[in-house]
Design a protein around this motif. Structure first.
Motif, PDB file in Angstrom:
ATOM      1  N   MET A  63       0.831  -1.204   0.000  1.00 22.97           N
ATOM      2  CA  MET A  63       0.000   0.000   0.000  1.00 22.97           C
ATOM      3  C   MET A  63       0.867   1.257   0.000  1.00 22.97           C
ATOM      4  N   PHE A  64       1.941   1.232   0.790  1.00 22.62           N
ATOM      5  CA  PHE A  64       2.852   2.376   0.820  1.00 22.62           C
ATOM      6  C   PHE A  64       3.552   2.551  -0.522  1.00 22.62           C
ATOM      7  N   GLY A  65       4.103   1.469  -1.060  1.00 20.97           N
ATOM      8  CA  GLY A  65       4.844   1.544  -2.317  1.00 20.97           C
ATOM      9  C   GLY A  65       3.983   1.936  -3.494  1.00 20.97           C
ATOM     10  N   LEU A  66       2.724   1.504  -3.454  1.00 19.73           N
ATOM     11  CA  LEU A  66       1.804   1.786  -4.559  1.00 19.73           C
ATOM     12  C   LEU A  66       1.558   3.274  -4.739  1.00 19.73           C
ATOM     13  N   THR A  67       1.698   4.024  -3.659  1.00 22.71           N
ATOM     14  CA  THR A  67       1.404   5.456  -3.708  1.00 22.71           C
ATOM     15  C   THR A  67       2.664   6.310  -3.587  1.00 22.71           C
ATOM     16  N   ASN A  68       3.828   5.679  -3.759  1.00 19.15           N
ATOM     17  CA  ASN A  68       5.081   6.404  -3.554  1.00 19.15           C
ATOM     18  C   ASN A  68       6.071   6.063  -4.657  1.00 19.15           C
ATOM     19  N   SER A  69       6.369   7.030  -5.505  1.00 21.09           N
ATOM     20  CA  SER A  69       7.246   6.779  -6.651  1.00 21.09           C
ATOM     21  C   SER A  69       8.682   6.460  -6.238  1.00 21.09           C
ATOM     22  N   THR A  70       9.157   7.056  -5.149  1.00 22.68           N
ATOM     23  CA  THR A  70      10.529   6.820  -4.702  1.00 22.68           C
ATOM     24  C   THR A  70      10.742   5.378  -4.275  1.00 22.68           C
ATOM     25  N   PHE A  71       9.767   4.817  -3.595  1.00 23.66           N
ATOM     26  CA  PHE A  71       9.903   3.471  -3.032  1.00 23.66           C
ATOM     27  C   PHE A  71       9.137   2.415  -3.815  1.00 23.66           C
ATOM     28  N   PHE A  72       8.518   2.781  -4.937  1.00 27.85           N
ATOM     29  CA  PHE A  72       7.652   1.847  -5.649  1.00 27.85           C
ATOM     30  C   PHE A  72       8.395   0.584  -6.067  1.00 27.85           C
ATOM     31  N   THR A  73       9.517   0.733  -6.740  1.00 22.11           N
ATOM     32  CA  THR A  73      10.237  -0.423  -7.285  1.00 22.11           C
ATOM     33  C   THR A  73      10.715  -1.362  -6.190  1.00 22.11           C
ATOM     34  N   ILE A  74      11.424  -0.838  -5.213  1.00 19.50           N
ATOM     35  CA  ILE A  74      11.951  -1.681  -4.141  1.00 19.50           C
ATOM     36  C   ILE A  74      10.821  -2.306  -3.332  1.00 19.50           C
ATOM     37  N   SER A  75       9.709  -1.574  -3.176  1.00 11.92           N
ATOM     38  CA  SER A  75       8.558  -2.114  -2.434  1.00 11.92           C
ATOM     39  C   SER A  75       7.968  -3.318  -3.153  1.00 11.92           C
ATOM     40  N   MET A  76       7.789  -3.221  -4.465  1.00 10.46           N
ATOM     41  CA  MET A  76       7.196  -4.317  -5.219  1.00 10.46           C
ATOM     42  C   MET A  76       8.105  -5.548  -5.223  1.00 10.46           C
TER      43      MET A  76
END
Length: 298
Positions: free
Chosen positions: A160-173
């Motif tokens: 949920m955090f990564g989905l709405t955050n471009s900085t952390f999107f890749t590493i979150s997924m």
């Protein structure tokens, strides 16, 4: 942009397969090195279960750094390495709580020195950041009592955090798919647990992501990280206060966590998981909504 998205999908598939097959290997290796969880008053297992599932997530994190060599991921891995060492030693030799706390404080210091600080008040910033890491890591570790609980809660928060955050999107997924690779073994007949190494690692990742995004911003954003992790913090506070009232040491295993209380209402483990997952999902939505409103306000 389409090419970047395709590359991310390929990386996600690779990380998922790596995590899935590595957990299969770890299940076979763990008993030979003594990395197993014995049944106790808090656990639901009735026999010894391998407890080094966090290794697959940590190694997936290293692969993510190899694929996306950024200073942010490098700083994350430095602290995560300390947590993994402390967690594995604890899982194998049952560290005293004070030594575990020292390791967690050392990892929190890495995050602080990497730039996870308030814009003002550096001294206050230090104590708040260390406290933040300690409560998130231990809250997630505390709640890890039934299959898929810590990992599933972490997956929802990070996704949920990564989905709405471009900085952390890749590493979150990438972390999300590594957790899925683990969870497919966690729910199988011959299962593997995250162990303290895995639950503390995921707690560290969550604390790092949320802290880095919101604590370095305006004061108005400070409540947002706490809302993301509200359910696990609620469980931690309830358990500690309940045991304090009864004169029981808070780190002693007992069956008074949120999931235990839901189970006693007559729900089975799967239903209990779904209830807690939904609670976490809702609090994440509230946090995202609040962060969006604050952004528009300031």
């Amino acid at each position: 942009e389409g090419g970047i998205f395709r590359m991310l999908l390929i990386d996600m598939v690779f990380i998922f397969l790596f995590s899935f097959f590595l957990n299969g290997l770890l299940k076979r290796v763990a008993p030979f090195i003594g990395a197993v969880d014995q049944p106790n008053e808090r656990r639901m297992n009735v026999e010894a279960v391998p407890n080094i599932g966090g290794v697959s997530i940590y190694l997936s994190l290293l692969f993510a750094y190899y694929m996306f060599d950024t200073e942010l991921v490098k700083n994350l891995i430095l602290g995560a390495t300390i947590i993994m060492i402390v967690g594995i030693v604890d899982d194998m030799f049952d560290l005293k709580p004070k030594y575990k706390f020292l390791g967690q404080i050392a990892a929190a210091n890495v995050a602080y020195l990497s730039g996870l600080q308030f814009e003002y008040q550096p001294v206050l910033s230090y104590f708040v950041i260390v406290f933040w890491f300690l409560i998130v890591m231990n809250a997630l570790n505390f709640i890890d009592g039934i299959d898929g609980l810590s990992s599933g809660v972490s997956l929802i928060i990070i996704f949920m955090f990564g989905l709405t955050n471009s900085t952390f999107f890749t590493i979150s997924m990438l972390i999300v798919v590594s957790i899925i690779g683990f969870m497919l073994h966690n729910g199988s007949a011959k299962k593997i647990y995250l162990g303290d190494n895995g639950s503390m690692l995921l707690g560290y990742i969550i604390a790092f992501f949320l802290g880095y995004e919101y604590f370095r911003e305006s004061l108005y954003f400070y409540p947002v990280p706490f809302i993301f992790v509200f359910i696990i913090l609620y469980d931690l506070v309830f358990v500690v206060m309940d045991r304090e009232i009864r004169g029981v040491k808070f780190w002693k295993p007992e069956k008074n966590h949120l999931h235990h209380r839901i189970l006693r209402k007559g729900y089975n483990q799967k239903q209990t998981l779904l209830i807690i997952y939904m609670m976490v999902f809702i609090t994440c939505l509230v946090a995202i909504f609040l962060a969006d409103k604050i952004t528009k306000y300031i």
